[in-house]
Write a protein that holds these residues in place. Structure first.
Motif, PDB file in Angstrom:
ATOM      1  N   UNK B 156       0.847  -1.179   0.000  1.00  0.00           N
ATOM      2  CA  UNK B 156       0.000   0.000   0.000  1.00  0.00           C
ATOM      3  C   UNK B 156       0.880   1.225   0.000  1.00  0.00           C
ATOM      4  N   UNK B 157       0.386   2.308  -0.534  1.00  0.00           N
ATOM      5  CA  UNK B 157       1.131   3.561  -0.471  1.00  0.00           C
ATOM      6  C   UNK B 157       0.506   4.443   0.580  1.00  0.00           C
ATOM      7  N   UNK B 158       1.110   4.489   1.727  1.00  0.00           N
ATOM      8  CA  UNK B 158       0.545   5.266   2.810  1.00  0.00           C
ATOM      9  C   UNK B 158       1.473   6.418   3.143  1.00  0.00           C
ATOM     10  N   UNK B 159       0.862   7.440   3.693  1.00  0.00           N
ATOM     11  CA  UNK B 159       1.674   8.581   4.110  1.00  0.00           C
ATOM     12  C   UNK B 159       2.169   8.371   5.521  1.00  0.00           C
TER      13      UNK B 159
END
Lengths: 389, 159
Positions: B156-159
């Motif tokens: 996932x691309x999470x901040x």
């Protein structure tokens, strides 16, 4: 059906994170070097993974107590004492949650009445305002400044406080700026808060990742323990992002209500993760030291290289991000990030994703291999040659 | 400077500039220190880790357990010296436990290695017995995984 009429207004009013489309673009570019993710590049240390596997082998697959395994809550309290000098009772002042994020959500929900205000320093992690809004609260943004090393100052805080202020979110060490709050900085904040009914929600998920200076929790400052919820987690300290495990320590009456929400909404944090976490806290201190030494070196490296490229780069002292200023290019941070990705296949996150005050900066995560950091910085150098204003 | 050694132990190809930036030092200080460490033989060399199985080059490695009858006044040293001079011997260690010397031999074929043991190693004066073990597969060497290709994980691309 007209779902806009069906869906709740509050949730519809909250915008999606503006950079989703940016990450979608990134996904179409498999060769791109990413300094954009917010997680360690380490695997969870094997002895911790192995403890999780062992618990499965033993068949420990049932729910745990709502607040978490007794063993784990005791270890969390030992850990807080050992590493940060914080004293908490494992039974009444400790709650194991699904990541630090759940603890933040629970803390806000347990405290907020509709219309009450939540002070959120920015640039910061993106979740605080939406969580406050979902709880019926009103986010009040305080813009921290590069010249103050992105610390929250007592004056800025004082100016943001109203009779409706209920919570101050204190997100340090800070994602995305790498700023930290030292003891003196916290004393000044405490001075403003003592004698009020304002609670501090101290998001200390990056507490282990400071360089040269140990993290100080505001809960350790005189008079602040009773008005602070400390949020911690395993993701950053032990590279356990996917295990989704965090915790909250705070005054018993607040933890009790947080546990009630958790009991109804979540039941308990994942059992396997909890067993792995016990091992992490018992035998993981050496993993942390090694990781911090390594991140510390890469931090110095990336800061030096950004400065050599002629970009102002604030000396980040915590987390694993640097936040170079890109104003000299004349591009907005979103333009910078998108052009850099398209033209040089390097992904960084526009600072504006972390609040309006992040405009003019980009976040670069240095939890990446030295080879990737090097190549990314070479490419950014080429990019700057074509875009210098 | 222990930190230079730790960096190089992980990546021997780091440049002086890279090490200086990583350590917050300057290039002169790092290169002076490197020279000193090399002169003092703390750093003995810089090599690549190669998985020869992925090449057309046939390489066989064996571990030979050697039992030694210690020589009066010389212990194991004389025997060790006789053995490590052979260029086929990649590594040689004095061991505690059931045997005395561990010899790592490299050859092109099993036959070549076996012949070497029979004709060169076993006859060395003081060698009482040998036992040859061939390495069938390398999983990990010097902290680096050999056998496995990392599986791509959905992220996932999470901040």
């Amino acid at each position: 059906m007209d779902y806009e009429k069906i869906l709740g207004q509050c949730v519809q009013d909250i915008p999606f994170s503006g950079i989703r489309k940016f990450f979608e673009l990134l996904e179409t570019m498999p060769g791109a070097i990413s300094l954009s993710v917010g997680e360690p590049d380490y695997q969870t240390p094997w002895h911790i993974r192995e403890a999780g596997i062992y618990s499965l082998t033993k068949g420990f697959t049932k729910y745990t107590a709502n607040a978490g395994l007794t063993e784990l809550r005791r270890e969390i309290c030992n850990y807080q004492r050992r590493r940060f000098g914080l004293e908490y009772d494992w039974k009444t002042e400790t709650l194991v949650t699904i990541g630090g994020s759940e603890a933040i959500d629970l803390g806000v929900r347990a405290l907020i009445n509709p219309g009450e205000e939540v002070i959120v320093p920015q640039p910061s992690f993106v979740c605080y305002s939406p969580i406050a809004q979902l709880a019926g609260g009103v986010p009040v943004i305080v813009e921290t400044k590069a010249e103050n090393r992105f610390k929250l100052t007592a004056d800025e805080l004082r100016a943001a406080i109203t009779p409706k202020t209920k919570i101050l979110v204190l997100p340090y060490p800070c994602n995305p700026t790498g700023g930290i709050m030292e003891k003196d900085d916290l004393e000044a904040i405490a001075e403003v808060l003592r004698g009020t009914n304002i609670m501090v929600l101290s998001d200390e998920i990056y507490a282990e990742l400071t360089y040269g200076k140990r993290h100080v929790s505001i809960a350790s400052i005189d008079g602040m323990r009773e008005r602070t919820i400390v949020v911690g987690g395993f993701s950053k300290a032990y590279s356990m992002t996917g295990w989704r495990l965090g915790y909250a320590n705070g005054p018993a009456p607040i933890i009790k209500q947080m546990t009630k929400i958790h009991q109804y909404a979540i039941m308990c944090a994942p059992t396997t993760s909890q067993y792995a976490a016990v091992e992490a806290m018992r035998s993981g201190d050496a993993d942390i030291e090694e990781m911090v030494e390594d991140y510390g070196q890469r931090r110095r490296y990336i800061i030096t290289r950004f400065r050599e490229l002629g970009l102002d780069c604030f000396e980040a002292e915590g987390a694993f991000y640097v936040f170079p200023c890109i104003k000299s290019t004349g591009l907005s941070s979103e333009e910078f990030a998108e052009k850099l990705l398209r033209e040089q296949q390097v992904a960084v996150v526009p600072g504006s994703a972390f609040g309006a005050s992040g405009e003019g900066y980009v976040r670069c995560c240095y939890a990446a291999s030295l080879k990737d950091i090097d190549e990314a910085l070479d490419r950014i150098g080429r990019f700057l040659e074509t875009h210098h204003a | 400077m222990e930190s230079i050694l730790k960096l190089l132990e992980k990546d021997g190809r780091l440049t002086v500039k890279q090490m200086a930036d990583l350590l917050g030092s300057d290039e002169k200080a790092v290169s002076d220190k490197l020279k000193q460490l090399e002169d003092e033989h703390v750093i003995l060399g810089y090599k690549a880790l190669i998985d020869w199985d992925k090449t057309d080059n046939e390489v066989v490695t064996a571990i030979i357990e050697v039992r030694v009858t210690p020589q009066r006044g010389e212990g194991f040293e004389k025997v060790a010296e006789r053995i490590y001079q052979f260029e086929e011997v990649e590594s040689l260690y004095l061991m505690s436990g059931g045997f005395d010397l561990a010899v790592f031999l490299v050859g092109r074929t099993m036959r070549e290695v076996a012949l070497f043991v029979a004709t060169k190693l076993a006859p060395v004066e003081g060698v009482a017995s040998t036992a040859t073990h061939f390495i069938l597969k390398k999983y990990k060497e010097s902290g680096v995984l050999f056998a496995t290709e990392p599986e791509q994980q959905e992220r996932g691309y999470l901040l």
